[in-house]
Enzyme design. Sequence first.
Site, PDB file in Angstrom:
ATOM      1  N   THR A 149     -10.262  -7.850  10.753  1.00  0.00           N
ATOM      2  CA  THR A 149      -9.615  -7.839   9.443  1.00  0.00           C
ATOM      3  C   THR A 149      -9.354  -9.263   8.965  1.00  0.00           C
ATOM      4  O   THR A 149      -9.603 -10.234   9.677  1.00  0.00           O
ATOM      5  CB  THR A 149      -8.269  -7.093   9.513  1.00  0.00           C
ATOM      6  N   TYR A 203       6.241 -14.061  14.033  1.00  0.00           N
ATOM      7  CA  TYR A 203       5.541 -12.775  14.020  1.00  0.00           C
ATOM      8  C   TYR A 203       5.968 -11.907  15.206  1.00  0.00           C
ATOM      9  O   TYR A 203       6.269 -10.715  15.041  1.00  0.00           O
ATOM     10  CB  TYR A 203       4.040 -13.016  14.060  1.00  0.00           C
ATOM     11  N   LYS A 246       7.982  -8.269  14.746  1.00  0.00           N
ATOM     12  CA  LYS A 246       7.409  -7.019  15.254  1.00  0.00           C
ATOM     13  C   LYS A 246       8.274  -6.414  16.369  1.00  0.00           C
ATOM     14  O   LYS A 246       8.382  -5.194  16.484  1.00  0.00           O
ATOM     15  CB  LYS A 246       5.977  -7.249  15.749  1.00  0.00           C
ATOM     16  N   ILE A 306       1.336   4.255   1.435  1.00  0.00           N
ATOM     17  CA  ILE A 306       0.762   3.254   2.338  1.00  0.00           C
ATOM     18  C   ILE A 306       0.968   1.867   1.757  1.00  0.00           C
ATOM     19  O   ILE A 306       0.475   1.560   0.670  1.00  0.00           O
ATOM     20  CB  ILE A 306      -0.757   3.484   2.530  1.00  0.00           C
ATOM     21  N   ASN A 334       2.537  -0.422   6.683  1.00  0.00           N
ATOM     22  CA  ASN A 334       1.371  -1.090   7.267  1.00  0.00           C
ATOM     23  C   ASN A 334       1.282  -2.569   6.923  1.00  0.00           C
ATOM     24  O   ASN A 334       0.790  -3.366   7.725  1.00  0.00           O
ATOM     25  CB  ASN A 334       0.098  -0.375   6.784  1.00  0.00           C
TER      26      ASN A 334
END
Length: 252
Positions: free
Chosen positions: A191, A154, A158, A6, A87
């Site tokens: 987050t 970004y 992605k 991870i 991630n």
Amino acid sequence: MKYAVITGASRGLGEAIAKRLIQEQIAVISVSRTENEELKKLAITNDLYYQHYSCNLSLEKEVQEVFMEISHRIFLKNPEEILLFNNAGMIEPIHTVGELDQTPILRNIKVNLVAPILITNIFLKKASITNSSIQIVNISSGAATRAIEGWSVYCSAKAGLNMFTQTTALEQAELKTKNKIITFSPGIMDTKMQETIRSSSKESFKDLEIFKEYKENGKLLSADLVAGALVDLVLCGKAESGRTYHISDLIN
């Protein structure tokens, strides 16, 4: 035994994924710049294999060296299955095109797109000469399919990650391997990334007030909820390679 690798496991969604996998008695390899001591203690309590590797994912040479070592060590154990969670991610720079600086542009692309490509390449190459299968989860975003002012870099990174995932899935199917690769869009979570977004300026990010309202109105998803839904999907063995899964598909 199953092993999970991870990236960005020190906090946020990565930390939540790691905790859930440890509860499922899956060995965890954490990769981030700093180690999460709580994960280490949890693994020890559960008498489970755990290893942390420090890595700056914006440095290609470091990514190659660290993940070559990780893959070598894992495959020596002849694992039943390897779960790879790409991630780690970053939202910056948040600014309109024409006002962007070169360094954060390159760092964003390297962390969000180049690193997952390099890591996936290393693991699939190693898997091709072993009996172990791999499930790869690339953490995407709704921004991959929707243009958002101030997020040009970004969004682009992605979107590229989504296409890389689809292409890799086609190739693995053609090779008739047991390997799977999916993208997962986790929605808007509570987050550190959301804190970064809320700290940007109105001039740089047109939708700033909307994101502030998400927090104020309690509309942010918890990382534990999202991680639980994702791990359930991965462990059930029914994920469709090449597909993008959205958190709304899994919890509604």
